[in-house]
Design a protein around this motif. Structure first.
Motif, PDB file in Angstrom:
ATOM      1  N   ARG A   6       0.832  -1.210   0.000  1.00 55.67           N
ATOM      2  CA  ARG A   6       0.000   0.000   0.000  1.00 55.67           C
ATOM      3  C   ARG A   6       0.866   1.261   0.000  1.00 55.67           C
ATOM      4  NH1 ARG A   6      -5.412  -0.050   3.269  1.00 55.67           N
ATOM      5  NH2 ARG A   6      -5.642  -1.624   1.660  1.00 55.67           N
ATOM      6  N   ILE A   7       0.438   2.238  -0.800  1.00 55.10           N
ATOM      7  CA  ILE A   7       1.184   3.490  -0.958  1.00 55.10           C
ATOM      8  C   ILE A   7       0.224   4.641  -0.703  1.00 55.10           C
ATOM      9  CG2 ILE A   7       2.447   4.947  -2.587  1.00 55.10           C
ATOM     10  CD1 ILE A   7       3.051   2.346  -4.180  1.00 55.10           C
ATOM     11  N   SER A   8       0.595   5.545   0.183  1.00 53.51           N
ATOM     12  CA  SER A   8      -0.245   6.713   0.456  1.00 53.51           C
ATOM     13  C   SER A   8       0.036   7.807  -0.558  1.00 53.51           C
ATOM     14  CB  SER A   8       0.034   7.243   1.862  1.00 53.51           C
ATOM     15  OG  SER A   8      -0.371   6.305   2.827  1.00 53.51           O
ATOM     16  N   THR A   9      -1.031   8.424  -1.057  1.00 51.60           N
ATOM     17  CA  THR A   9      -0.903   9.576  -1.949  1.00 51.60           C
ATOM     18  C   THR A   9      -1.928  10.616  -1.509  1.00 51.60           C
ATOM     19  OG1 THR A   9      -2.591   9.156  -3.634  1.00 51.60           O
ATOM     20  CG2 THR A   9      -0.563   7.870  -3.800  1.00 51.60           C
ATOM     21  N   PRO A  10      -1.810  11.842  -2.007  1.00 46.64           N
ATOM     22  CA  PRO A  10      -2.815  12.851  -1.654  1.00 46.64           C
ATOM     23  C   PRO A  10      -4.222  12.459  -2.094  1.00 46.64           C
ATOM     24  CG  PRO A  10      -0.847  13.897  -2.537  1.00 46.64           C
ATOM     25  CD  PRO A  10      -0.681  12.427  -2.748  1.00 46.64           C
ATOM     26  N   TYR A  11      -4.355  11.551  -3.045  1.00 52.57           N
ATOM     27  CA  TYR A  11      -5.668  11.122  -3.533  1.00 52.57           C
ATOM     28  C   TYR A  11      -6.175   9.872  -2.826  1.00 52.57           C
ATOM     29  CZ  TYR A  11      -5.171  14.246  -7.580  1.00 52.57           C
ATOM     30  OH  TYR A  11      -5.035  15.322  -8.405  1.00 52.57           O
ATOM     31  N   GLY A  12      -5.452   9.369  -1.840  1.00 48.92           N
ATOM     32  CA  GLY A  12      -5.836   8.123  -1.193  1.00 48.92           C
ATOM     33  C   GLY A  12      -4.732   7.101  -1.382  1.00 48.92           C
ATOM     34  N   SER A  13      -5.013   5.873  -1.033  1.00 51.48           N
ATOM     35  CA  SER A  13      -3.946   4.877  -1.100  1.00 51.48           C
ATOM     36  C   SER A  13      -4.050   4.059  -2.380  1.00 51.48           C
ATOM     37  CB  SER A  13      -3.991   3.966   0.124  1.00 51.48           C
ATOM     38  OG  SER A  13      -5.184   3.234   0.156  1.00 51.48           O
ATOM     39  N   LEU A  14      -2.893   3.612  -2.831  1.00 45.17           N
ATOM     40  CA  LEU A  14      -2.776   2.756  -4.006  1.00 45.17           C
ATOM     41  C   LEU A  14      -2.173   1.432  -3.561  1.00 45.17           C
ATOM     42  CD1 LEU A  14      -1.048   5.323  -6.408  1.00 45.17           C
ATOM     43  CD2 LEU A  14      -3.494   4.911  -6.160  1.00 45.17           C
ATOM     44  N   ARG A  15      -2.365   0.406  -4.377  1.00 45.39           N
ATOM     45  CA  ARG A  15      -1.649  -0.847  -4.163  1.00 45.39           C
ATOM     46  C   ARG A  15      -0.695  -1.050  -5.333  1.00 45.39           C
ATOM     47  NH1 ARG A  15      -6.220  -5.179  -3.750  1.00 45.39           N
ATOM     48  NH2 ARG A  15      -7.034  -3.756  -5.312  1.00 45.39           N
ATOM     49  N   ALA A  16       0.556  -1.288  -5.004  1.00 48.00           N
ATOM     50  CA  ALA A  16       1.544  -1.466  -6.073  1.00 48.00           C
ATOM     51  C   ALA A  16       1.178  -2.630  -6.975  1.00 48.00           C
ATOM     52  CB  ALA A  16       2.930  -1.685  -5.473  1.00 48.00           C
ATOM     53  N   CYS A  17       0.588  -3.699  -6.417  1.00 47.77           N
ATOM     54  CA  CYS A  17       0.298  -4.877  -7.236  1.00 47.77           C
ATOM     55  C   CYS A  17      -0.887  -4.646  -8.163  1.00 47.77           C
ATOM     56  CB  CYS A  17       0.055  -6.100  -6.361  1.00 47.77           C
ATOM     57  SG  CYS A  17      -1.382  -5.972  -5.280  1.00 47.77           S
ATOM     58  N   HIS A  18      -1.697  -3.662  -7.876  1.00 47.10           N
ATOM     59  CA  HIS A  18      -2.883  -3.402  -8.690  1.00 47.10           C
ATOM     60  C   HIS A  18      -2.715  -2.138  -9.526  1.00 47.10           C
ATOM     61  CE1 HIS A  18      -6.906  -1.909  -9.653  1.00 47.10           C
ATOM     62  NE2 HIS A  18      -7.321  -3.163  -9.552  1.00 47.10           N
ATOM     63  N   ASP A  19      -2.310  -1.050  -8.885  1.00 48.13           N
ATOM     64  CA  ASP A  19      -2.197   0.238  -9.570  1.00 48.13           C
ATOM     65  C   ASP A  19      -0.840   0.394 -10.240  1.00 48.13           C
ATOM     66  OD1 ASP A  19      -4.775   1.506  -8.508  1.00 48.13           O
ATOM     67  OD2 ASP A  19      -3.771   0.847  -6.686  1.00 48.13           O
ATOM     68  N   GLY A  20       0.135  -0.378  -9.843  1.00 47.63           N
ATOM     69  CA  GLY A  20       1.478  -0.380 -10.413  1.00 47.63           C
ATOM     70  C   GLY A  20       1.759  -1.756 -10.970  1.00 47.63           C
ATOM     71  N   PRO A  21       2.996  -2.222 -10.884  1.00 47.98           N
ATOM     72  CA  PRO A  21       4.090  -1.676 -10.070  1.00 47.98           C
ATOM     73  C   PRO A  21       4.830  -0.505 -10.691  1.00 47.98           C
ATOM     74  CG  PRO A  21       4.760  -3.755 -11.049  1.00 47.98           C
ATOM     75  CD  PRO A  21       3.322  -3.572 -11.405  1.00 47.98           C
ATOM     76  N   VAL A  22       4.468  -0.069 -11.907  1.00 52.12           N
ATOM     77  CA  VAL A  22       5.036   1.182 -12.399  1.00 52.12           C
ATOM     78  C   VAL A  22       3.966   2.254 -12.245  1.00 52.12           C
ATOM     79  CG1 VAL A  22       6.046   2.410 -14.341  1.00 52.12           C
ATOM     80  CG2 VAL A  22       6.519  -0.027 -14.039  1.00 52.12           C
ATOM     81  N   LEU A  23       4.335   3.352 -11.603  1.00 47.92           N
ATOM     82  CA  LEU A  23       3.371   4.414 -11.324  1.00 47.92           C
ATOM     83  C   LEU A  23       3.867   5.728 -11.899  1.00 47.92           C
ATOM     84  CD1 LEU A  23       2.907   3.331  -7.651  1.00 47.92           C
ATOM     85  CD2 LEU A  23       1.007   3.497  -9.265  1.00 47.92           C
ATOM     86  N   PRO A  24       2.978   6.484 -12.533  1.00 46.15           N
ATOM     87  CA  PRO A  24       3.377   7.827 -12.967  1.00 46.15           C
ATOM     88  C   PRO A  24       3.539   8.717 -11.738  1.00 46.15           C
ATOM     89  CG  PRO A  24       1.047   7.441 -13.413  1.00 46.15           C
ATOM     90  CD  PRO A  24       1.593   6.154 -12.866  1.00 46.15           C
ATOM     91  N   TYR A  25       4.610   9.502 -11.724  1.00 46.72           N
ATOM     92  CA  TYR A  25       4.873  10.292 -10.522  1.00 46.72           C
ATOM     93  C   TYR A  25       3.781  11.323 -10.272  1.00 46.72           C
ATOM     94  CZ  TYR A  25       7.061  13.247  -7.065  1.00 46.72           C
ATOM     95  OH  TYR A  25       7.304  13.973  -5.925  1.00 46.72           O
ATOM     96  N   ASP A  26       3.120  11.809 -11.325  1.00 43.15           N
ATOM     97  CA  ASP A  26       2.065  12.795 -11.063  1.00 43.15           C
ATOM     98  C   ASP A  26       0.929  12.165 -10.262  1.00 43.15           C
ATOM     99  OD1 ASP A  26       1.259  11.238 -13.203  1.00 43.15           O
ATOM    100  OD2 ASP A  26       0.688  12.905 -14.494  1.00 43.15           O
ATOM    101  N   ARG A  27       0.741  10.860 -10.397  1.00 41.06           N
ATOM    102  CA  ARG A  27      -0.287  10.195  -9.583  1.00 41.06           C
ATOM    103  C   ARG A  27       0.194  10.033  -8.137  1.00 41.06           C
ATOM    104  NH1 ARG A  27      -3.472   4.487 -10.644  1.00 41.06           N
ATOM    105  NH2 ARG A  27      -5.220   5.004  -9.297  1.00 41.06           N
ATOM    106  N   LEU A  28       1.469   9.715  -7.975  1.00 41.57           N
ATOM    107  CA  LEU A  28       2.011   9.592  -6.615  1.00 41.57           C
ATOM    108  C   LEU A  28       1.992  10.929  -5.885  1.00 41.57           C
ATOM    109  CD1 LEU A  28       5.179   7.347  -7.061  1.00 41.57           C
ATOM    110  CD2 LEU A  28       3.125   6.794  -5.756  1.00 41.57           C
ATOM    111  N   ALA A  29       2.286  11.989  -6.639  1.00 39.17           N
ATOM    112  CA  ALA A  29       2.398  13.307  -6.018  1.00 39.17           C
ATOM    113  C   ALA A  29       1.048  13.992  -5.888  1.00 39.17           C
ATOM    114  CB  ALA A  29       3.354  14.179  -6.836  1.00 39.17           C
ATOM    115  N   GLY A  30       0.025  13.431  -6.541  1.00 38.49           N
ATOM    116  CA  GLY A  30      -1.291  14.047  -6.455  1.00 38.49           C
ATOM    117  C   GLY A  30      -1.431  15.272  -7.331  1.00 38.49           C
ATOM    118  N   THR A  31      -0.630  15.343  -8.400  1.00 33.61           N
ATOM    119  CA  THR A  31      -0.723  16.498  -9.289  1.00 33.61           C
ATOM    120  C   THR A  31      -1.333  16.128 -10.631  1.00 33.61           C
ATOM    121  OG1 THR A  31       1.518  16.101 -10.099  1.00 33.61           O
ATOM    122  CG2 THR A  31       1.270  17.637  -8.265  1.00 33.61           C
ATOM    123  N   GLY A  32      -1.553  14.847 -10.877  1.00 37.56           N
ATOM    124  CA  GLY A  32      -2.092  14.421 -12.161  1.00 37.56           C
ATOM    125  C   GLY A  32      -3.598  14.293 -12.109  1.00 37.56           C
TER     126      GLY A  32
END
Ligand code: FES
Length: 279
Positions: A242-268
Motif C-alpha cells: 500500500r502506498i499513500s498519496t494525496p488522492y488516497g492509497s494505491l496498491r503497487a500490485c494493482h495500480d502499479g508496479p510502475v506508477l506515474p509520478y504525477d499520480r504519486l504526487a497528487g498532481t495528475g
C-alpha cells in the motif's frame, strides 16, 4: 474503507510453461527461461507483457512468487515465440525456486507497466537502486529514439552495474556507486521539455529523486517510478504494497508496479483509488 482487502479482479488465467533455463543473479534474484508447454505439442506464443508488468509463479508450500518479464528484445518472437525470461522479485525460504524441466502454471501478465508513450523519442534518465536496473532495460530497448543515460547505485553486490548494457549503443553509464537516487537527480543535466525519467528503487528514495527532478523543471508527468520491490502476495490481499498519496492509497500490485509520478504526487488527473480504501 480502512483495512479493506480486495483480491485482484480480472486476473488472467494460468497457463503452462516449462523451465528451460535457470540462473541465480543474486540474493532473491533467480532468472528463469520459460517455454510455453501444452503437453507435448509446440507451445503457443507467450502473451507479451508491457515492460514492467509482472507474472506470478507457484512455489513450494503454496507460496506465490511475483516475477518480472526481462525477455531481451528479439527473444520471444519468431521461432522463440513461446519463450519468456523472468526475474524473481523475491524468493521464499526453503528449497530453491524452479528447476530446469519443471512444469509450472504461470499467471500473468499483471499490473501496470512502463508507459512507453511517455518515453518514446525523449532523452531518458534512468536512476536505479539495487535490483531496479534490470527493470528498466526492456523499456529502453522498446522505446528507442533519444539518448539514454544511466545512474545506478545500491548496497547489493554488483548493484552499481558497471556497464550493464554494453550492446545498447544509445545507453551510457553516467555514474555508479551513488550515495542515493536523489544525488543523480541533483547532478543530471537535462532539458525538461525533451526528457523523461525512469526511477526504479525503494519508494522513499525514488520519491525524493522525483521531487528533485520536479524542482529542477521536469514535469511530474514525465517521471515514472517502479516499485516492484514492494510486491509480496501479488494477489491484492496482504496489504503490504500500500502506498499513500494525496488522492488516497494505491496498491503497487494493482495500480502499479510502475506508477506515474504525477499520480504519486497528487498532481495528475485524479483516478479512483483502486488500491483499496483510505488509510
Ligand atoms: S496486496 Fe499483497 S502485494 Fe499488493
Amino acid at each position: 474503507m480502512r483495512g479493506e482487502r480486495r483480491p485482484l479482479s480480472r486476473a488472467p488465467a494460468q497457463r503452462p510453461f516449462r523451465i528451460v533455463g535457470r540462473s541465480v543473479e543474486g540474493p532473491g534474484k533467480v532468472r528463469l527461461r520459460l517455454a510455453g508447454d501444452t503437453g507435448g505439442t509446440p507451445g503457443t506464443a507467450a502473451a507479451r507483457s508491457v515492460p514492467g508488468q509482472y507474472w506470478v509463479l507457484p512455489a513450494h508450500g503454496g507460496a506465490r512468487i511475483p516475477v518480472v518479464d526481462v525477455t531481451p528484445a528479439g527473444n520471444g518472437s519468431g521461432e522463440d515465440a513461446s519463450l519468456i525470461e523472468v526475474l524473481t522479485l523475491w524468493v521464499p525460504c526453503g528449497p530453491p525456486v524452479g528447476a530446469v524441466g519443471e512444469r509450472l502454471e504461470v499467471r500473468g501478465p499483471l499490473g501496470k507497466g512502463w508507459n512507453l508513450e511517455r518515453v518514446t523519442g525523449k532523452d531518458v534518465l534512468v536512476i536505479a537502486w539495487d535490483g531496479g536496473l534490470p527493470l528498466t532495460r526492456p523499456v529502453i530497448e522498446r522505446a528507442g529514439g533519444g539518448r539514454v543515460r544511466v545512474w545506478a547505485g545500491g548496497t547489493a553486490p554488483g548493484s552499481g552495474g558497471g556497464s550493464p548494457w554494453p550492446e545498447l549503443a544509445n545507453a551510457t553509464i553516467e555514474a555508479d556507486g551513488l550515495p542515493d537516487m536523489a544525488a543523480a537527480a541533483r547532478t543530471a543535466a537535462f532539458d525538461p521539455a525533451r526528457s523523461a525519467a525512469l526511477l526504479a528503487g525503494p519508494l522513499p528514495m525514488a520519491r525524493s529523486a522525483a521531487a528533485v527532478l520536479v524542482e529542477r523543471g521536469m514535469p511530474a508527468s514525465s517521471i515514472q517510478v517502479a516499485v516492484h520491490s514492494m510486491l509480496r502476495c501479488a494477489s491484492g490481499t496482504c496489504g503490504r504494497c500500500r502506498i499513500s498519496t494525496p488522492y488516497g492509497s494505491l496498491r503497487a500490485c494493482h495500480d502499479g508496479p510502475v506508477l506515474p509520478y504525477d499520480r504519486l504526487a497528487g498532481t495528475g488527473e485524479r483516478q479512483p483509488p483502486a488500491g483499496g480504501g483510505e488509510e
